[in-house]
Design a protein around this motif. Structure first.
Motif, PDB file in Angstrom:
ATOM      1  N   GLU B 201    -108.535  -9.967 -22.175  1.00 16.47           N
ATOM      2  CA  GLU B 201    -108.671 -10.822 -23.553  1.00 16.47           C
ATOM      3  C   GLU B 201    -108.889  -9.478 -24.506  1.00 16.47           C
ATOM      4  OE1 GLU B 201    -111.119 -14.358 -22.089  1.00 16.47           O
ATOM      5  OE2 GLU B 201    -109.433 -14.805 -21.786  1.00 16.47           O
ATOM      6  N   GLU B 202    -109.943  -9.128 -24.507  1.00 17.31           N
ATOM      7  CA  GLU B 202    -110.696  -8.058 -25.330  1.00 17.31           C
ATOM      8  C   GLU B 202    -109.210  -6.780 -25.949  1.00 17.31           C
ATOM      9  OE1 GLU B 202    -113.439  -5.293 -23.443  1.00 17.31           O
ATOM     10  OE2 GLU B 202    -114.643  -7.416 -22.923  1.00 17.31           O
ATOM     11  N   ALA B 203    -108.398  -6.665 -25.010  1.00 17.05           N
ATOM     12  CA  ALA B 203    -107.444  -6.173 -25.429  1.00 17.05           C
ATOM     13  C   ALA B 203    -106.072  -6.867 -26.173  1.00 17.05           C
ATOM     14  CB  ALA B 203    -106.391  -4.780 -24.471  1.00 17.05           C
ATOM     15  N   GLY B 204    -106.502  -8.214 -26.268  1.00 18.79           N
ATOM     16  CA  GLY B 204    -106.043  -8.607 -27.169  1.00 18.79           C
ATOM     17  C   GLY B 204    -104.501  -9.635 -26.369  1.00 18.79           C
ATOM     18  N   LEU B 205    -104.337  -9.264 -24.934  1.00 20.30           N
ATOM     19  CA  LEU B 205    -103.328  -9.984 -24.254  1.00 20.30           C
ATOM     20  C   LEU B 205    -103.325 -11.091 -23.812  1.00 20.30           C
ATOM     21  CD1 LEU B 205    -102.813  -6.234 -22.163  1.00 20.30           C
ATOM     22  CD2 LEU B 205    -101.225  -6.902 -23.521  1.00 20.30           C
ATOM     23  N   ASP B 206    -102.805 -11.460 -23.465  1.00 24.70           N
ATOM     24  CA  ASP B 206    -103.149 -12.944 -22.145  1.00 24.70           C
ATOM     25  C   ASP B 206    -103.130 -12.258 -21.086  1.00 24.70           C
ATOM     26  OD1 ASP B 206    -102.371 -15.691 -21.686  1.00 24.70           O
ATOM     27  OD2 ASP B 206    -100.823 -16.002 -22.434  1.00 24.70           O
ATOM     28  N   PRO B 207    -104.370 -13.414 -20.877  1.00 18.76           N
ATOM     29  CA  PRO B 207    -104.488 -12.993 -19.331  1.00 18.76           C
ATOM     30  C   PRO B 207    -103.425 -13.889 -18.162  1.00 18.76           C
ATOM     31  CG  PRO B 207    -106.436 -14.287 -20.411  1.00 18.76           C
ATOM     32  CD  PRO B 207    -105.057 -13.543 -21.565  1.00 18.76           C
ATOM     33  N   GLU B 208    -102.727 -15.340 -19.259  1.00 19.15           N
ATOM     34  CA  GLU B 208    -102.554 -15.954 -18.631  1.00 19.15           C
ATOM     35  C   GLU B 208    -100.743 -15.538 -17.755  1.00 19.15           C
ATOM     36  OE1 GLU B 208    -104.368 -17.745 -16.577  1.00 19.15           O
ATOM     37  OE2 GLU B 208    -106.118 -17.289 -17.780  1.00 19.15           O
ATOM     38  N   ASN B 209    -100.169 -15.013 -19.247  1.00 19.22           N
ATOM     39  CA  ASN B 209     -99.286 -14.076 -19.073  1.00 19.22           C
ATOM     40  C   ASN B 209     -98.868 -12.994 -18.913  1.00 19.22           C
ATOM     41  OD1 ASN B 209     -95.976 -13.736 -19.473  1.00 19.22           O
ATOM     42  ND2 ASN B 209     -96.530 -14.505 -20.969  1.00 19.22           N
ATOM     43  N   PRO B 210     -99.172 -12.416 -17.293  1.00 22.47           N
ATOM     44  CA  PRO B 210     -99.034 -11.022 -17.288  1.00 22.47           C
ATOM     45  C   PRO B 210     -97.833  -9.996 -17.246  1.00 22.47           C
ATOM     46  CG  PRO B 210     -99.253 -11.875 -15.254  1.00 22.47           C
ATOM     47  CD  PRO B 210     -99.861 -13.010 -16.080  1.00 22.47           C
TER      48      PRO B 210
END
Lengths: 315, 485
Positions: B201-210
């Motif tokens: 989340e901090e890196a702006g990535l989607d945690p539900e879509n690895p």
């Protein structure tokens, strides 16, 4: 020893007098007596040393199957393979470096501590106990302690370095550091025993020598150089030889700390033998390496005696 | 001079000890190797005749019990390598079984790590001292089959008419050689990708879509790497120094590890992971390492786990068996995903790891029957559910996933489902079946050494070649002695 040699000489003279009368049985009497006395140790040595050694020589000429049974005679192929293998060369270099790192530092640190602990002060017994305490630690236990100290994430050494503003050191993860880390552990483990032996040696030195020197006005450093070190030389020689051989045979700390890694930087020769024999089940190459190690240590020890012993002053 | 002689003797003694260590093992294993089978047969007949006596001899505790009670349960020795919490769980299972009936007493003995366990078994295999049941890690499979010390469980499956189809096919396939199941799978796991959801989340990535592919992982790793003034506080990705993970990324590309259909059609003669499949993996890791988004934490499982828990690395691969502990211990949200695969390919799936239980042939028919009953007991949905929940290993019997304790657990930790799905989605083939080679431990070590050499600056091609050459040499040496007999 001296009285027995006298009787031997006497007997020789007697024998010389009636030489022609002696049968073969009579002539070998001394030899047979000697053998009788030596029998227990020869028996034990044969079972636990000579037989395994001969088996090792035998195995080094074979390839072993999955059960570890010598099944294919290959002559000197195992030796040829080892001597050409870059892994073995690397292992030799690491081992020699390791010996270089550990032997002088272990002995010098132990000597320094022993000189300190040799002073007659109140409560010195406490320090003597503390300083020799690593002797009571098993290799495994000490290695595990250091494993935690070196831990890349939660290790106390790195935390300490960070506090004083130095960046973390990859103790066991960087090939250059890993060997040094293992050496530090080994020096720490060696010191206890070396300390105790050297302290014993120091206590054995005749106090009159120091008293005389003091009357002559000799300073501490002069006494150290001219009395302590020469009188201590047999002890130092003993401890150097023992530490030297121990260093060549270090195994436990490698197994626990690095398993020979990273990039085989700490794959010391004994660990390499273990890996070949008990992980890869190649008893042939493992035996060949064991023999090479034996010859190497044997040769180096003889050299050490030849050049080192001259400097040793026996009382 | 006298001192010199003493010291040389001391020296000889010390080196001799070392040699003796190496030799003892050899000498011990020689006896069963050469005449083991004959002895075994004789002994088993004798044993059948004197079964009662034999049991009394073999187990003192048992003998005492029998004096008290009069009737004598059969003692079945079971060697395993489950230490710590796993060992406790296993001991509980064994205790429950012993309490549930009076005929058989299973004596579970922890024998150290898988390697130590196998070394011990090698020295007693085929003799009457051998345990009836022994747990062996997956890479010891080929050795066990060839050792001649074991009875394939297929014999008992056929004799008993046991229905193996109830068990997980993708796990059975590993231990099935030439159509016969050789050992009973017990604790199986696969790798999975573990990632720090908070860091995502901090890196702006989607945690539900690895991320799934190599390039996706590489991009994510770049974004996840946090560094300030030359000091990196969080790395994007890491991989443990263990050959298992490399094997997965080869298999998921549908590539065999060795020839002869991964050693399953015959003795493998050559390593096959050196092609573009292997190179892709080496180059992928190398490029992240060069970019500073990858950090290596050595060969110790605990070290890489500690780094993840401490937030020093945002993504890494671990065994599915550790899923629950990892999630429970982490101070952040943990996500679990399938293992990464190369770009532009259809992922084929994973190879299982872990261990299986083998039946020794040095024991009587009655003992084997009792051992077989225990094996069947271990495969019941109930026991498997218990095992799965308490350890994180797969349930060999998928019916266990419908047990109440499992469904509750999965509701609490939905991530536990991910490795199961990954396993069930695996496409059966020789690649995902896993390689069958006797020199597997050595091959793994060589792969790890190659990776470590690459971290020190060796080119990926050279490192991979080094691993291939060393593995080929090991296979060749092995085959020379294996064909001799």
């Amino acid at each position: 020893m001296s009285s027995s040699s006298v009787t031997v000489v006497e007997e020789r003279i007697l024998q010389y007098g009636r030489k022609e009368k002696l049968s073969w049985w009579g002539k070998t009497k001394n030899f047979r007596t000697a053998m009788l006395y030596l029998f227990p140790s020869i028996l034990l040595f044969s079972i636990f040393l000579f037989y395994p050694m001969l088996r090792t020589v035998y195995l080094s000429f074979f390839l072993t199957d999955a059960q570890g049974v010598a099944s294919l005679f290959v002559g000197f192929e195992n030796f040829a393979y080892i001597l050409q293998s870059s892994v073995f060369r690397k292992s030799m270099v690491s081992t020699l470096l390791f010996v270089l790192y550990t032997v002088p530092s272990s002995v010098i640190i132990a000597l320094f501590l022993a000189l300190l602990a040799n002073e007659k002060l109140r409560g010195i017994g406490f320090f003597r106990t503390i300083l020799s305490s690593t002797m009571g630690m098993s290799v495994a236990a000490s290695a595990v302690i250091w494993l935690f100290l070196f831990h890349p994430t939660v290790g106390i050494l790195n935390s300490f370095l960070n506090i004083i503003g130095i960046s973390s050191i990859p103790w066991l993860l960087d090939p250059q550091w890993a060997l040094i880390s293992i050496a530090i552990t080994t020096v720490w483990m060696n010191t206890g025993f070396a300390f105790l032996v050297i302290l014993g040696g120091l206590q054995n030195i005749d106090q009159h020598l120091y008293e005389n020197a003091e009357i002559d006005g000799a300073k501490y450093r002069y006494q150290l150089r001219r009395i302590t070190l020469p009188m201590l030389s047999p002890t130092l020689f003993f401890i150097i030889t023992i530490t030297f051989i121990n260093s060549f045979q270090s195994f436990g700390q490698v197994d626990i700390l690095t398993q020979g890694g990273p990039a085989e930087a700490t794959n010391l020769i004994v660990y390499a033998i273990y890996r070949d024999a008990f992980i890869n089940y190649q008893f042939g190459t493992a035996s060949a390496q064991a023999l090479i190690l034996f010859i190497l240590v044997f040769g180096l020890t003889i050299l050490q005696f030849k050049f080192g012993e001259k400097r040793v002053h026996y009382q | 001079m006298k001192k010199m002689i003493y010291t040389i003797i001391l020296l000889v003694l010390m080196v001799g000890m070392l040699v003796a260590c190496g030799n003892e093992e050899e000498a011990a294993s020689e006896t069963p190797g050469t005449s083991g089978e004959e002895n075994t047969d004789n002994n088993s007949e004798e044993n059948t005749a004197n079964n009662a006596e034999n049991n009394t001899d073999s187990n003192e505790k048992n003998a005492n019990e029998s004096e008290a009670s009069g009737s004598e349960p059969q003692t079945i020795e079971f060697w395993h390598g489950m230490g710590g919490g796993l060992g406790e769980t296993l001991d509980e299972l064994v205790e429950q079984y012993n309490a549930s009936q009076d005929d058989v007493e299973i004596v579970a003995e922890f024998q150290g790590s898988y390697e130590e366990l196998l070394t011990k078994f090698r020295s007693v295999g085929g003799t009457t001292d051998a345990p009836a049941l022994v747990q062996v890690f997956e890479v010891g499979t080929k050795y066990m089959i060839e050792s001649g010390y074991t009875t394939p469980v297929q014999e008992w499956i056929d004799k008993d008419g046991y229905d193996v189809s109830q068990l997980e096919e993708n796990i059975l396939s590993y231990y099935t050689v030439d159509g016969d199941l050789h050992s009973m799978p017990f604790n199986s796991s696969t790798p999975a990708l573990f990632y720090n959801k908070d860091a995502f989340e901090e890196a702006g990535l989607d945690p539900e879509n690895p991320p799934r592919t190599f390039s996706e992982i590489e991009e994510a790793a770049e974004l996840l790497t946090v560094s300030e003034g030359g000091e990196t506080s969080q790395y994007g990705f890491s991989m443990l120094g263990h050959g298992w993970f490399f094997e997965q990324m080869i298999s998921t590309q549908g590539q065999d590890f060795v020839n002869e259909a991964n050693g399953r059609d015959g003795n493998a003669t050559e390593a096959e992971f050196g092609g573009e499949e292997g190179l892709k993996v080496f180059e992928w890791i190398n490029s992240m390492h060069k970019a500073g988004s990858y950090e290596y934490y050595g060969q110790n499982w605990d070290d890489i786990r500690a780094a993840f828990q401490a937030g020093q690395v945002a993504m890494y691969m671990d065994s599915s068996a550790g899923t629950k502990d990892t999630i429970a211990n982490a101070p952040f949200d943990v996500g679990v995903a399938f293992v990464p695969h190369a770009d532009d390919i259809d992922p084929q799936g994973v190879i299982i790891g872990g261990a299986s239980i083998w039946m020794a042939n040095g024991i009587t028919e009655e003992e084997q029957a009792a051992a077989w009953e225990f094996m069947k007991h271990l495969q019941t949905a109930e026991v498997q559910a218990d095992w799965h929940v308490n350890t994180g290993y797969f349930a060999i019997n998928p019916a266990a996933y419908d047990e109440a304790i499992v469904t509750e657990e999965h509701e609490e930790f939905p991530e536990l489902r991910v490795p199961i799905e990954q396993l069930q989605e695996t496409v059966p083939s020789s690649a995902t079946q896993g390689a069958l080679i006797a020199v597997f431990p050595e091959a793994r070590q060589q792969v790890v050494s190659a990776f470590e050499a690459m971290y020190q600056g060796m080119s990926p091609e050279e490192a991979l070649n080094q691993a291939i050459e060393a593995t080929n040499h090991a296979i060749e040496t092995y085959n020379r002695t294996a064909t001799e007999e």
